[in-house]
Design an enzyme around this catalytic site. Structure first.
Site, PDB file in Angstrom:
ATOM      1  N   GLU A  93       4.238   5.730 -16.896  1.00 46.49           N
ATOM      2  CA  GLU A  93       4.540   4.321 -17.176  1.00 46.49           C
ATOM      3  C   GLU A  93       3.498   3.673 -18.077  1.00 46.49           C
ATOM      4  O   GLU A  93       3.831   2.809 -18.879  1.00 46.49           O
ATOM      5  CB  GLU A  93       4.637   3.536 -15.860  1.00 46.49           C
ATOM      6  CG  GLU A  93       5.046   2.089 -16.043  1.00 46.49           C
ATOM      7  CD  GLU A  93       5.508   1.442 -14.763  1.00 46.49           C
ATOM      8  OE1 GLU A  93       5.232   0.236 -14.591  1.00 46.49           O
ATOM      9  OE2 GLU A  93       6.152   2.113 -13.935  1.00 46.49           O
ATOM     10  N   ASP A 105       5.900   4.513 -12.294  1.00 48.48           N
ATOM     11  CA  ASP A 105       5.483   4.057 -10.971  1.00 48.48           C
ATOM     12  C   ASP A 105       6.552   4.346  -9.929  1.00 48.48           C
ATOM     13  O   ASP A 105       7.764   4.282 -10.212  1.00 48.48           O
ATOM     14  CB  ASP A 105       5.197   2.553 -10.994  1.00 48.48           C
ATOM     15  CG  ASP A 105       3.833   2.245 -11.597  1.00 48.48           C
ATOM     16  OD1 ASP A 105       3.098   3.188 -11.913  1.00 48.48           O
ATOM     17  OD2 ASP A 105       3.519   1.046 -11.748  1.00 48.48           O
ATOM     18  N   TYR A 164      -0.768   2.828  -4.320  1.00 50.22           N
ATOM     19  CA  TYR A 164       0.068   1.966  -5.161  1.00 50.22           C
ATOM     20  C   TYR A 164       0.167   0.557  -4.582  1.00 50.22           C
ATOM     21  O   TYR A 164       0.615   0.385  -3.442  1.00 50.22           O
ATOM     22  CB  TYR A 164       1.460   2.594  -5.269  1.00 50.22           C
ATOM     23  CG  TYR A 164       2.410   1.873  -6.185  1.00 50.22           C
ATOM     24  CD1 TYR A 164       2.113   1.713  -7.530  1.00 50.22           C
ATOM     25  CD2 TYR A 164       3.613   1.359  -5.707  1.00 50.22           C
ATOM     26  CE1 TYR A 164       2.977   1.061  -8.374  1.00 50.22           C
ATOM     27  CE2 TYR A 164       4.486   0.710  -6.551  1.00 50.22           C
ATOM     28  CZ  TYR A 164       4.174   0.561  -7.880  1.00 50.22           C
ATOM     29  OH  TYR A 164       5.039  -0.087  -8.724  1.00 50.22           O
TER      30      TYR A 164
END
Length: 375
Positions: free
Chosen positions: A8, A104, A317
């Site tokens: 990403e 992601d 994350y």
């Protein structure tokens, strides 16, 4: 044949390349042997504006509303078209046999990849690389258990539905509201958004409550009581009315005069021991609230810090609503605690050492549940 991995962001792409043993720091991609890693820079593709379907829709007119494209169409974002051309070109290169979606691990990441993949006209097999951590071990582990891209079709469709609904609400409602206000003498653009508008309404209503609040004086009555083991301060309240406030000062003073010097009787004493369960792990919202309370950080600043820590492989994350660890992450917790004890946060060492003395601790379903881990 070569396997193409699409991340990403550049930082994520370089982290994946390094973990998989690829050397180099290319501006647009890194290649080594039968692996090639490239990256987006966030979104590379956007939905066309109304005039992209029909030039006559460029002027804002009420008689042209509502606008419902028969099929949504997309184009590369002009500011990042160079990188789109690189990624799309690599996807369609003859020696690329399959493509890995390594954006992601979430709905938006799924959309970023899917829009580029579709617009480029690529039809090569897709594998999904899914991890919430960018440590080398986590990357290699995720790379070894990739699934076919279609396993995430529901998430991809949800992402496209979200984007298309945002477009429909934003374009039609913003134009309708703006044109209606201009007829009433208003100026400028009156932006309407699927999430923006109800959120703004909550803020405005709360601000109006604060602005329109009328303060009202009240009085309370307190007294100091002597007891065999010392003294304590008691506060009067009316059990019948369920209040500890007087609306008039003279009423409070009258009761104080009436009770002055009289003995008090303890009607009942209640004691209890409460056990409080440990707090849940942070999700993004909880982290933003805590950072604001402790450090005065805005929500945006907390997200920026968390994203930087994630890209530096220091936290998992951050853009998630999940407050759980996976079983795999829980198994690594002793190593994390050991790393903290050897780090530079000296003030944490006594706490960490005490924590290590009680390890291993079995983390139960309150903290560890693979089914509850989403993005």
């Amino acid at each position: 044949m070569i396997r193409l991995i699409v991340a990403e962001k550049p930082s994520m792409g370089r982290a994946i390349a390094a973990a998989l043993g690829l050397q180099g720091s290319g501006r647009n991609f890194i290649q080594g042997g039968e692996l090639l890693v490239t990256w987006c820079v966030g979104h590379l593709v956007e939905a066309l504006p109304p005039e992209g379907y029909d030039p006559e829709l460029k002027p804002w007119r009420l008689d042209a509303l509502p606008i419902f494209p028969p099929e949504f169409r997309y184009a590369a974002i002009p500011q990042t078209k160079d990188q789109y051309d690189v990624v799309a070109g690599l996807m369609n290169r003859d020696d690329i046999g399959e493509v890995v979606n390594a954006t992601d691990a979430g709905r938006e990441g799924e959309l970023i990849f899917d829009l580029v993949y579709r617009l480029s006209g690529c039809n090569k097999p897709v594998l999904r690389f899914w991890t919430s951590s960018l440590t080398d071990d986590a990357i290699r582990e995720a790379y070894g258990r990739m699934k076919p891209g279609e396993a995430y079709a529901g998430l991809r469709d949800a992402a496209r539905s979200r984007q298309e609904s945002d477009w429909l609400v934003g374009i039609n409602c913003t134009r309708a509201q703006t044109l209606a206000m201009r007829r009433s003498g208003g100026e400028g653009v009156y932006s309407i958004g699927r999430v923006q508008t109800p959120t703004l309404a909550i803020l405005v209503n709360r601000e109006l409550e604060i602005t329109n609040f009328v303060p009202k004086d009240f009085w309370t009555l307190q007294a100091l009581f002597a007891a065999p083991d010392g003294a304590y301060r008691g506060k009067w309240f009316s059990k019948a009315e369920g209040t500890d406030r007087f609306e008039k000062e003279e009423d409070a003073r009258a009761l104080a005069s009436k009770l002055a010097g009289l003995p008090g009787l303890v009607a009942s004493v209640t004691g209890r021991t409460e056990k409080k369960r440990p707090e849940l792990l942070y999700d993004l919202t909880a982290l933003q609230k805590e950072a604001n309370k402790r450090f005065g950080f805005t929500a945006e600043h907390t997200l920026e810090v968390a994203q930087t820590l994630y890209e530096s492989k220091l936290i998992s994350y951050p853009r998630t609503n999940s407050r759980y660890l996976t079983e795999a992450d829980a198994a690594k917790a002793p190593g994390w605690i050991k790393a903290l004890a050897g780090g530079q946060l000296l003030e944490l060492r006594p706490f960490v050492e005490e924590l290590r003395s009680r390890w291993p601790v079995k983390l139960d379903k309150r903290f560890v549940d693979d089914k509850e881990v989403e993005d």
